[in-house]
Design a protein around this motif. Structure first.
Motif, PDB file in Angstrom:
ATOM      1  N   GLY A  35      19.862 -10.817   1.575  1.00  0.00           N
ATOM      2  CA  GLY A  35      21.259 -10.671   1.965  1.00  0.00           C
ATOM      3  C   GLY A  35      21.613  -9.261   2.399  1.00  0.00           C
ATOM      4  N   LYS A  36      20.900  -8.279   1.868  1.00  0.00           N
ATOM      5  CA  LYS A  36      21.152  -6.874   2.204  1.00  0.00           C
ATOM      6  C   LYS A  36      20.184  -6.350   3.269  1.00  0.00           C
ATOM      7  CE  LYS A  36      24.618  -6.239  -0.498  1.00  0.00           C
ATOM      8  NZ  LYS A  36      25.959  -5.964   0.068  1.00  0.00           N
ATOM      9  N   ARG A  37      19.482  -7.258   3.918  1.00  0.00           N
ATOM     10  CA  ARG A  37      18.568  -6.914   5.020  1.00  0.00           C
ATOM     11  C   ARG A  37      17.496  -5.908   4.582  1.00  0.00           C
ATOM     12  NH1 ARG A  37      20.969  -8.320  10.141  1.00  0.00           N
ATOM     13  NH2 ARG A  37      19.779  -6.720  11.192  1.00  0.00           N
ATOM     14  N   ILE A  38      16.972  -6.108   3.387  1.00  0.00           N
ATOM     15  CA  ILE A  38      15.835  -5.293   2.937  1.00  0.00           C
ATOM     16  C   ILE A  38      14.585  -5.999   3.437  1.00  0.00           C
ATOM     17  CG2 ILE A  38      14.612  -4.319   0.966  1.00  0.00           C
ATOM     18  CD1 ILE A  38      17.239  -4.417  -0.584  1.00  0.00           C
ATOM     19  N   ARG A  39      14.006  -5.451   4.502  1.00  0.00           N
ATOM     20  CA  ARG A  39      12.932  -6.159   5.196  1.00  0.00           C
ATOM     21  C   ARG A  39      11.547  -5.573   4.945  1.00  0.00           C
ATOM     22  NH1 ARG A  39      16.242  -6.465  10.904  1.00  0.00           N
ATOM     23  NH2 ARG A  39      17.580  -8.225  10.360  1.00  0.00           N
ATOM     24  N   GLY A  40      11.492  -4.484   4.216  1.00  0.00           N
ATOM     25  CA  GLY A  40      10.194  -3.876   3.956  1.00  0.00           C
ATOM     26  C   GLY A  40      10.236  -3.082   2.669  1.00  0.00           C
ATOM     27  N   THR A  41       9.039  -2.760   2.178  1.00  0.00           N
ATOM     28  CA  THR A  41       8.935  -1.930   0.981  1.00  0.00           C
ATOM     29  C   THR A  41       8.048  -0.727   1.298  1.00  0.00           C
ATOM     30  OG1 THR A  41       7.070  -3.318   0.239  1.00  0.00           O
ATOM     31  CG2 THR A  41       9.261  -3.830  -0.644  1.00  0.00           C
ATOM     32  N   PRO A  42       8.360   0.417   0.690  1.00  0.00           N
ATOM     33  CA  PRO A  42       9.494   0.654  -0.201  1.00  0.00           C
ATOM     34  C   PRO A  42      10.811   0.803   0.553  1.00  0.00           C
ATOM     35  CG  PRO A  42       8.279   2.692   0.129  1.00  0.00           C
ATOM     36  CD  PRO A  42       7.500   1.618   0.829  1.00  0.00           C
ATOM     37  N   THR A  43      11.901   0.354  -0.061  1.00  0.00           N
ATOM     38  CA  THR A  43      13.252   0.654   0.407  1.00  0.00           C
ATOM     39  C   THR A  43      13.967   1.355  -0.737  1.00  0.00           C
ATOM     40  OG1 THR A  43      13.398  -1.167   1.993  1.00  0.00           O
ATOM     41  CG2 THR A  43      15.461  -0.305   1.133  1.00  0.00           C
ATOM     42  N   LEU A  44      14.602   2.464  -0.419  1.00  0.00           N
ATOM     43  CA  LEU A  44      15.218   3.321  -1.434  1.00  0.00           C
ATOM     44  C   LEU A  44      16.730   3.373  -1.251  1.00  0.00           C
ATOM     45  CD1 LEU A  44      12.713   6.326  -1.073  1.00  0.00           C
ATOM     46  CD2 LEU A  44      12.473   4.295  -2.519  1.00  0.00           C
ATOM     47  N   PHE A  45      17.455   3.279  -2.364  1.00  0.00           N
ATOM     48  CA  PHE A  45      18.906   3.446  -2.371  1.00  0.00           C
ATOM     49  C   PHE A  45      19.240   4.674  -3.210  1.00  0.00           C
ATOM     50  CE2 PHE A  45      18.495  -0.881  -1.102  1.00  0.00           C
ATOM     51  CZ  PHE A  45      19.664  -1.250  -0.452  1.00  0.00           C
ATOM     52  N   PHE A  46      20.225   5.456  -2.740  1.00  0.00           N
ATOM     53  CA  PHE A  46      20.594   6.676  -3.440  1.00  0.00           C
ATOM     54  C   PHE A  46      22.011   6.581  -4.009  1.00  0.00           C
ATOM     55  CE2 PHE A  46      17.280   7.669  -0.428  1.00  0.00           C
ATOM     56  CZ  PHE A  46      16.378   8.382  -1.221  1.00  0.00           C
ATOM     57  N   SER A  47      22.362   7.521  -4.866  1.00  0.00           N
ATOM     58  CA  SER A  47      23.607   7.426  -5.637  1.00  0.00           C
ATOM     59  C   SER A  47      24.866   7.504  -4.792  1.00  0.00           C
ATOM     60  CB  SER A  47      23.636   8.524  -6.710  1.00  0.00           C
ATOM     61  OG  SER A  47      23.544   9.810  -6.115  1.00  0.00           O
ATOM     62  N   GLY A  94       0.807  -1.218   0.000  1.00  0.00           N
ATOM     63  CA  GLY A  94       0.000   0.000   0.000  1.00  0.00           C
ATOM     64  C   GLY A  94       0.837   1.264   0.000  1.00  0.00           C
ATOM     65  N   TYR A  95       1.933   1.266   0.759  1.00  0.00           N
ATOM     66  CA  TYR A  95       2.807   2.441   0.796  1.00  0.00           C
ATOM     67  C   TYR A  95       3.445   2.677  -0.571  1.00  0.00           C
ATOM     68  CZ  TYR A  95       2.361   2.177   5.869  1.00  0.00           C
ATOM     69  OH  TYR A  95       1.862   2.158   7.151  1.00  0.00           O
ATOM     70  N   CYS A  96       3.794   1.578  -1.257  1.00  0.00           N
ATOM     71  CA  CYS A  96       4.384   1.711  -2.591  1.00  0.00           C
ATOM     72  C   CYS A  96       3.369   2.319  -3.562  1.00  0.00           C
ATOM     73  CB  CYS A  96       4.834   0.346  -3.115  1.00  0.00           C
ATOM     74  SG  CYS A  96       6.131  -0.443  -2.120  1.00  0.00           S
ATOM     75  N   LYS A  97       2.144   1.876  -3.458  1.00  0.00           N
ATOM     76  CA  LYS A  97       1.108   2.395  -4.362  1.00  0.00           C
ATOM     77  C   LYS A  97       0.922   3.895  -4.180  1.00  0.00           C
ATOM     78  CE  LYS A  97      -1.441  -1.949  -4.843  1.00  0.00           C
ATOM     79  NZ  LYS A  97      -2.726  -2.668  -4.682  1.00  0.00           N
ATOM     80  N   GLY A 115      25.209   5.748  -2.063  1.00  0.00           N
ATOM     81  CA  GLY A 115      25.257   4.494  -1.313  1.00  0.00           C
ATOM     82  C   GLY A 115      24.363   4.456  -0.100  1.00  0.00           C
ATOM     83  N   SER A 116      23.718   5.570   0.248  1.00  0.00           N
ATOM     84  CA  SER A 116      22.823   5.606   1.411  1.00  0.00           C
ATOM     85  C   SER A 116      21.497   4.947   1.065  1.00  0.00           C
ATOM     86  CB  SER A 116      22.592   7.048   1.870  1.00  0.00           C
ATOM     87  OG  SER A 116      21.965   7.812   0.857  1.00  0.00           O
ATOM     88  N   ARG A 117      20.741   4.606   2.104  1.00  0.00           N
ATOM     89  CA  ARG A 117      19.453   3.954   1.897  1.00  0.00           C
ATOM     90  C   ARG A 117      18.448   4.407   2.937  1.00  0.00           C
ATOM     91  NH1 ARG A 117      20.515  -2.386   3.357  1.00  0.00           N
ATOM     92  NH2 ARG A 117      18.282  -2.553   3.662  1.00  0.00           N
ATOM     93  N   VAL A 118      17.176   4.265   2.596  1.00  0.00           N
ATOM     94  CA  VAL A 118      16.080   4.642   3.486  1.00  0.00           C
ATOM     95  C   VAL A 118      14.995   3.589   3.367  1.00  0.00           C
ATOM     96  CG1 VAL A 118      14.218   6.297   3.911  1.00  0.00           C
ATOM     97  CG2 VAL A 118      16.501   7.135   3.381  1.00  0.00           C
ATOM     98  N   SER A 119      14.448   3.178   4.502  1.00  0.00           N
ATOM     99  CA  SER A 119      13.308   2.269   4.492  1.00  0.00           C
ATOM    100  C   SER A 119      12.043   3.073   4.741  1.00  0.00           C
ATOM    101  CB  SER A 119      13.467   1.188   5.578  1.00  0.00           C
ATOM    102  OG  SER A 119      14.594   0.382   5.313  1.00  0.00           O
ATOM    103  N   GLY A 120      11.063   2.922   3.862  1.00  0.00           N
ATOM    104  CA  GLY A 120       9.808   3.656   4.021  1.00  0.00           C
ATOM    105  C   GLY A 120       9.651   4.734   2.960  1.00  0.00           C
ATOM    106  N   ALA A 121       8.401   5.072   2.711  1.00  0.00           N
ATOM    107  CA  ALA A 121       8.102   6.091   1.705  1.00  0.00           C
ATOM    108  C   ALA A 121       8.440   7.477   2.239  1.00  0.00           C
ATOM    109  CB  ALA A 121       6.628   6.017   1.320  1.00  0.00           C
ATOM    110  N   LEU A 122       9.062   8.293   1.412  1.00  0.00           N
ATOM    111  CA  LEU A 122       9.380   9.673   1.765  1.00  0.00           C
ATOM    112  C   LEU A 122       8.387  10.613   1.081  1.00  0.00           C
ATOM    113  CD1 LEU A 122      13.279   9.671   1.295  1.00  0.00           C
ATOM    114  CD2 LEU A 122      11.991   9.270   3.395  1.00  0.00           C
ATOM    115  N   SER A 123       8.210  11.770   1.689  1.00  0.00           N
ATOM    116  CA  SER A 123       7.424  12.807   1.020  1.00  0.00           C
ATOM    117  C   SER A 123       8.239  13.353  -0.144  1.00  0.00           C
ATOM    118  CB  SER A 123       7.098  13.935   1.999  1.00  0.00           C
ATOM    119  OG  SER A 123       8.281  14.645   2.361  1.00  0.00           O
TER     120      SER A 123
END
Length: 266
Positions: free
Chosen positions: A227-239, A151-154, A241-249
């Motif tokens: 293997g990369k511990r991506i446990r939820g969606t959305p998970t975002l990776f940035f250029s 639902g968050y991805c949608k 190398g940083s990452r964020v779990s969860g939808a951002l505004s």
């Protein structure tokens, strides 16, 4: 008389110095003994845990001063035990004065440390196993691990991504929400126009028509994500190398994209 007084003064000063020296030495010895004792207890606990749970991955055993407990990090989860491993506590410790959740804070610290170990350059992502959505000139880059039934991805696809400026989004089909997400993801990948098939499903609730039997990377992406511990969606990776779990505004996303572009070279 002056010589006697001066001599007595030297004796007093020497006595004070020696007293302070031996007090300091005693503190060092006691501290060393305490550290040695804590280490011994930690090793004893490790052995007891492995005896009871041979397959457990004991990541750390840490004494919690003043509580009479030890923090045990086992397979990524936090537990507590007495020094003899007679009782195992599964729950949160709350500091009453501040109402601070000590356990939750430690979980965040451990997770951050683990993610730091798993950090990798953006180009090391399996980008060939994603389909692209390009906004504007596509000069900024972002990876998006998404489940078609999330639902968050949608909402992220409907309300945020279309407003992005100058960004290439690599969409990784990562079906972990429901069992149906797996064949749906494979059908989307097997579609002639993957981007349209994705948008049709997550935005317009139109199921993909392609059969999910073509050669596809979905299983490989699932293995990579675990293997990369991506446990939820959305998970975002940035250029950078940083990452964020969860939808951002939209505002948060734009800030992260700009920051990543500035940081990726250093």
């Amino acid at each position: 008389m002056f010589a006697i007084t001066t001599f007595k003064g030297h004796l007093i000063m020497q006595h004070r110095f020696l007293t302070r020296f031996f007090i300091a030495l005693g503190c060092i010895v006691m501290s060393s003994m305490a550290i040695t004792g804590a280490y011994a207890n930690s090793e004893k606990l490790r052995a007891a845990i492995k005896e009871k749970f041979p397959n457990a991955n004991v990541q750390s055993v840490t004494e919690m001063p003043g509580l009479g407990l030890y923090e045990l990090v086992i397979d990524g989860s936090i537990y507590y035990s007495d020094a003899d491993f007679k009782h195992l506590i599964d729950g949160s410790i709350i500091e009453v004065k501040s109402m601070r959740n000590v356990t939750a804070q430690r979980k965040q610290e451990i997770e951050a440390a683990e993610l730091k170990k798993l950090a990798m350059p953006f180009d090391d992502l399996p980008l060939a196993s994603a389909f692209k959505k390009v906004y504007g000139d596509g000069s900024r880059r972002m990876a998006y691990f998404a489940d078609p039934n999330c639902g968050y991805c949608k909402r992220f696809d409907q309300d945020t991504l279309p407003k992005l400026k100058n960004t290439t989004v690599y969409v990784f089909l990562y079906p972990i929400i429901t069992a149906q997400s797996v064949p749906t993801s494979k059908s989307i990948w097997c579609s002639a126009d993957r981007e349209k098939a994705w948008d049709d499903y997550v935005i317009r609730s139109v199921a993909p028509k392609a059969e999910p039997d073509c050669e596809n990377p979905v299983d490989d992406i699932l293995a990579f994500g675990y293997g990369k511990r991506i446990r939820g969606t959305p998970t975002l990776f940035f250029s950078d190398g940083s990452r964020v779990s969860g939808a951002l505004s939209l505002e948060q996303l734009e800030q992260r994209l700009d920051k990543a572009e500035k940081n990726k070279g250093g």
